[in-house]
Design an enzyme around this catalytic site. Structure first.
Site, PDB file in Angstrom:
ATOM      1  N   LYS A  81       2.442  -3.781   6.619  1.00 52.54           N
ATOM      2  CA  LYS A  81       2.738  -3.812   5.170  1.00 52.54           C
ATOM      3  C   LYS A  81       4.237  -3.624   4.950  1.00 52.54           C
ATOM      4  O   LYS A  81       4.859  -4.339   4.150  1.00 52.54           O
ATOM      5  CB  LYS A  81       1.958  -2.716   4.435  1.00 52.54           C
ATOM      6  CG  LYS A  81       0.470  -2.984   4.325  1.00 52.54           C
ATOM      7  CD  LYS A  81       0.171  -4.186   3.423  1.00 52.54           C
ATOM      8  CE  LYS A  81      -1.271  -4.611   3.428  1.00 52.54           C
ATOM      9  NZ  LYS A  81      -1.524  -5.902   2.809  1.00 52.54           N
TER      10      LYS A  81
ATOM     11  N   SER B 248       0.842  -1.204   0.000  1.00 46.70           N
ATOM     12  CA  SER B 248       0.000   0.000   0.000  1.00 46.70           C
ATOM     13  C   SER B 248       0.867   1.239   0.000  1.00 46.70           C
ATOM     14  O   SER B 248       1.986   1.238   0.529  1.00 46.70           O
ATOM     15  CB  SER B 248      -0.855  -0.025   1.267  1.00 46.70           C
ATOM     16  OG  SER B 248      -1.401   1.245   1.526  1.00 46.70           O
TER      17      SER B 248
ATOM     18  N   TYR C 212      -1.335  -0.894  10.883  1.00 43.20           N
ATOM     19  CA  TYR C 212      -1.628  -1.508   9.584  1.00 43.20           C
ATOM     20  C   TYR C 212      -0.474  -1.252   8.611  1.00 43.20           C
ATOM     21  O   TYR C 212       0.039  -2.167   7.962  1.00 43.20           O
ATOM     22  CB  TYR C 212      -2.944  -0.927   9.027  1.00 43.20           C
ATOM     23  CG  TYR C 212      -3.105  -1.109   7.545  1.00 43.20           C
ATOM     24  CD1 TYR C 212      -3.394  -2.360   7.010  1.00 43.20           C
ATOM     25  CD2 TYR C 212      -2.940  -0.028   6.666  1.00 43.20           C
ATOM     26  CE1 TYR C 212      -3.513  -2.525   5.641  1.00 43.20           C
ATOM     27  CE2 TYR C 212      -3.066  -0.188   5.306  1.00 43.20           C
ATOM     28  CZ  TYR C 212      -3.352  -1.438   4.800  1.00 43.20           C
ATOM     29  OH  TYR C 212      -3.457  -1.594   3.447  1.00 43.20           O
TER      30      TYR C 212
END
Ligand code: UFG
Length: 336
Positions: A152, A124, A148
């Protein structure tokens, strides 16, 4: 190729399954149904006219994962299965670290055991943190601002470190900007859990009356109209980016990283206007305070993907608004 898609019933996963099948690949799906449902499988089969092998498993379950590789001769893996809500990740960090990191490690262990060397990882733009300069190239510094995002970034590191030990590794890391829209058929799309965090699903829910109005998070940013600017990309273009990168992985070894975005930004007010114009529906909104953690502007430099993969986003903001709305109507009519 036979492509194993983890999280294949999720938003981006399901659109990628369609793109892969259209390109002539065979697909095997695993999904824990945490953020999706088995009805997506039925709709995928209707859309593609194919029967698609499906396994309901947890990605951290080594034995179940291993069994899938025994059942099928897998040529490549596309790994979507992960938790993805920024706010929730701050409240439940262990759950996010366990699922996203342990899932990644387990998958790589099984790939190693079974001699599978091709992997596409769903990353992302969040790995660029609160970078203030756009367009953002892949070489920009990496820094994640929430749990989050950290998962990643850590998965990217795990992939790079593991690839350094496997001379046959053909791995791709794809950094998505802001995926929106839905398949043109209107029968698959994004199904947010509860109140949407993201702009487009919120707009479509206001459009059909599920929500009263949208709150625009701040109009005092240093942007042309004061509202946040993002690089929205149609999910079907994004899905096609995965199919394009697989072609490269068929031929070349290494770890390749690409931004998948349109390379231009739209403000919140521009998205609202485009939606209203395209669909003929007024979107009620109020200006509210800034949302914590948001930055003014974020858009990609997608030129590396175009140069090396021959891929670029084809669909514009009007297509994104039209298809998001078509899907929202289908979802409401079918009580999804
Ligand atoms: N926005 C509103 N009102 C809303 C929702 C969003 O004004 O109700 C604004 C935001 O402030 C931002 C823009 O709309 O300016 C886009 O917001 P989204 O929540 O749709 O998207 P983000 O860019 O904040 O987040 C996306 C992904 C995340 C990822 C992040 C960073 O959804 O998963 O990009 O790359 F972490």
């Amino acid at each position: 190729m036979k492509v194993f898609v983890t999280g294949g019933l999720g938003y981006i996963g399901s659109h990628t399954v369609v793109s892969l099948i259209e390109a002539g690949h065979d697909v095997v799906i695993a999904d824990a149904l945490y953020n999706s449902s088995e009805s997506v499988l039925q709709r995928l089969e209707k859309l593609t006219g194919k029967s698609i092998p499906f396994y309901r498993i947890d990605i951290t379950d080594h034995d179940s994962l291993s069994g899938i590789f025994d059942d099928h001769s897998i040529d490549a893996v596309i790994h979507f299965a992960a938790y993805k809500a920024v706010g929730e990740s701050q409240v439940k960090p262990l759950m996010y670290y366990r699922n996203n990191l342990f899932g990644m490690i387990t998958l790589l262990e099984v790939m190693k055991e079974k001699g599978v060397h091709r992997l596409v990882f769903s990353s992302s733009a969040t790995v660029y943190g609160d970078l203030t300069e756009s367009p953002i190239p892949e070489t920009a510094p990496l820094k994640a601002a929430n749990v989050y995002g950290k998962t990643k970034l850590m998965c990217e590191d795990i992939i790079r470190d593991y690839a350094a030990t496997d001379s046959e590794a053909s791995f791709a890391i794809l950094r998505y900007f802001n995926p929106v829209g839905a398949h043109e058929s209107g029968i698959i799309g994004e199904l947010p859990n509860g109140i949407p965090n993201n702009l487009m699903p919120y707009i479509t829910q206001v459009a059909n009356g599920i929500r009263d109005h949208l709150t625009v998070f701040g109009n005092d940013y240093d942007t042309p109209d004061g509202t946040g600017v993002r690089d929205y990309i149609h999910v079907v273009d994004l899905a096609d980016g995965h199919t394009a990168v697989l072609k490269k992985l068929e031929k070349e070894n290494g770890v390749f990283t690409y931004n998948l975005g349109c390379g231009r930004g739209y403000s919140v007010l521009e998205v609202i206007n485009a939606f209203e114009r395209q669909n003929g529906i007024e979107i009620r909104y109020e200006i509210g305070p800034r949302r914590s953690g948001d930055i003014a502007t974020c858009f990609s430099d997608p030129s590396k993907a175009e140069r090396e993969l021959g891929w670029k986003a084809e669909r514009n903001i009007d297509d994104m608004c039209r298809d998001s709305w078509r899907w929202q109507q289908y979802a409401s009519e079918h009580n999804l």
